[in-house]
Design an enzyme around this catalytic site. Sequence first.
Site, PDB file in Angstrom:
ATOM      1  N   HIS A  16       0.845  -1.196   0.000  1.00 53.68           N
ATOM      2  CA  HIS A  16       0.000   0.000   0.000  1.00 53.68           C
ATOM      3  C   HIS A  16       0.877   1.241   0.000  1.00 53.68           C
ATOM      4  O   HIS A  16       2.100   1.160   0.118  1.00 53.68           O
ATOM      5  CB  HIS A  16      -0.981   0.008   1.183  1.00 53.68           C
ATOM      6  CG  HIS A  16      -0.351   0.175   2.535  1.00 53.68           C
ATOM      7  ND1 HIS A  16      -1.025   0.682   3.614  1.00 53.68           N
ATOM      8  CD2 HIS A  16       0.897  -0.090   2.994  1.00 53.68           C
ATOM      9  CE1 HIS A  16      -0.232   0.717   4.673  1.00 53.68           C
ATOM     10  NE2 HIS A  16       0.934   0.251   4.323  1.00 53.68           N
ATOM     11  N   CYS A  25       5.854   6.065   4.783  1.00 55.76           N
ATOM     12  CA  CYS A  25       4.736   5.268   4.271  1.00 55.76           C
ATOM     13  C   CYS A  25       3.985   5.927   3.119  1.00 55.76           C
ATOM     14  O   CYS A  25       3.037   5.365   2.587  1.00 55.76           O
ATOM     15  CB  CYS A  25       3.771   4.915   5.396  1.00 55.76           C
ATOM     16  SG  CYS A  25       4.507   3.791   6.597  1.00 55.76           S
ATOM     17  N   HIS A  29       4.959   0.339  -0.360  1.00 53.46           N
ATOM     18  CA  HIS A  29       5.685  -0.640   0.451  1.00 53.46           C
ATOM     19  C   HIS A  29       4.700  -1.735   0.849  1.00 53.46           C
ATOM     20  O   HIS A  29       3.507  -1.640   0.555  1.00 53.46           O
ATOM     21  CB  HIS A  29       6.305   0.026   1.686  1.00 53.46           C
ATOM     22  CG  HIS A  29       5.286   0.577   2.633  1.00 53.46           C
ATOM     23  ND1 HIS A  29       4.538   1.707   2.351  1.00 53.46           N
ATOM     24  CD2 HIS A  29       4.856   0.130   3.834  1.00 53.46           C
ATOM     25  CE1 HIS A  29       3.718   1.946   3.362  1.00 53.46           C
ATOM     26  NE2 HIS A  29       3.874   1.002   4.272  1.00 53.46           N
ATOM     27  N   HIS A  31       3.542  -5.164   3.733  1.00 52.89           N
ATOM     28  CA  HIS A  31       3.574  -5.747   5.070  1.00 52.89           C
ATOM     29  C   HIS A  31       3.164  -7.208   5.007  1.00 52.89           C
ATOM     30  O   HIS A  31       2.394  -7.609   4.141  1.00 52.89           O
ATOM     31  CB  HIS A  31       2.601  -5.023   6.010  1.00 52.89           C
ATOM     32  CG  HIS A  31       2.918  -3.588   6.209  1.00 52.89           C
ATOM     33  ND1 HIS A  31       3.936  -3.146   7.018  1.00 52.89           N
ATOM     34  CD2 HIS A  31       2.340  -2.469   5.696  1.00 52.89           C
ATOM     35  CE1 HIS A  31       3.974  -1.829   7.004  1.00 52.89           C
ATOM     36  NE2 HIS A  31       3.020  -1.388   6.202  1.00 52.89           N
ATOM     37  N   HIS A  75      -1.209 -10.388  -1.692  1.00 53.94           N
ATOM     38  CA  HIS A  75      -0.382 -10.017  -2.840  1.00 53.94           C
ATOM     39  C   HIS A  75      -1.062  -8.993  -3.753  1.00 53.94           C
ATOM     40  O   HIS A  75      -0.873  -8.997  -4.958  1.00 53.94           O
ATOM     41  CB  HIS A  75       0.094 -11.250  -3.608  1.00 53.94           C
ATOM     42  CG  HIS A  75       1.171 -11.982  -2.868  1.00 53.94           C
ATOM     43  ND1 HIS A  75       0.899 -12.860  -1.854  1.00 53.94           N
ATOM     44  CD2 HIS A  75       2.510 -11.909  -2.977  1.00 53.94           C
ATOM     45  CE1 HIS A  75       2.040 -13.323  -1.371  1.00 53.94           C
ATOM     46  NE2 HIS A  75       3.042 -12.760  -2.028  1.00 53.94           N
ATOM     47  N   GLU A 136       0.335  -5.208  11.639  1.00 61.92           N
ATOM     48  CA  GLU A 136       1.047  -4.741  10.454  1.00 61.92           C
ATOM     49  C   GLU A 136       2.537  -5.079  10.527  1.00 61.92           C
ATOM     50  O   GLU A 136       3.151  -5.410   9.524  1.00 61.92           O
ATOM     51  CB  GLU A 136       0.847  -3.230  10.345  1.00 61.92           C
ATOM     52  CG  GLU A 136       1.396  -2.618   9.087  1.00 61.92           C
ATOM     53  CD  GLU A 136       1.058  -1.144   8.973  1.00 61.92           C
ATOM     54  OE1 GLU A 136      -0.070  -0.842   8.535  1.00 61.92           O
ATOM     55  OE2 GLU A 136       1.909  -0.315   9.312  1.00 61.92           O
TER      56      GLU A 136
END
Length: 149
Positions: A16, A25, A29, A31, A75, A136
């Site tokens: 995201h 952020c 990137h 998680h 994904h 996260e």
Amino acid sequence: MSKIRITKQFSFETGHALYGYDGKCKNVHGHSYKLFVTVIGTPISDTSNVKYGMVIDFSDLKKIVKGEIVDVFDHATVFNKNTPHVELAKELADRGHNVLLVDYQPTSEMMVIDFAGKIKKHLPENIQLFSLRLQETDSSFAEWFASDN
């Protein structure tokens, strides 16, 4: 009979970016999310029921959460559709990437609210969603509790 809470854990990988954010952020990137789903209900007391003694069969809960959350978000890259990230999302989708456009900033806080709504719609009438925890990172998570909402 007593109310019992049961919890099932799920894992998925999601990317995201937070448009307009003032930190790292803002960049695309990802998680390794862990989602803990807790429901509450009374164990089935009918001895002729194949689910006797269960609040809900873990496999039934898994089917709901996989279908609504894991299979959709795993994904994928999530962008707020109300930002200029829409152009990047279109470019990625045109290149065959799994892109999700949502109506919110894709923070853990907002994702867990979205997930609660999606899961609640599919639970049997006698089962309530008690809480969600969306982890996260190893040290950061957002929680949703029915009692707060």
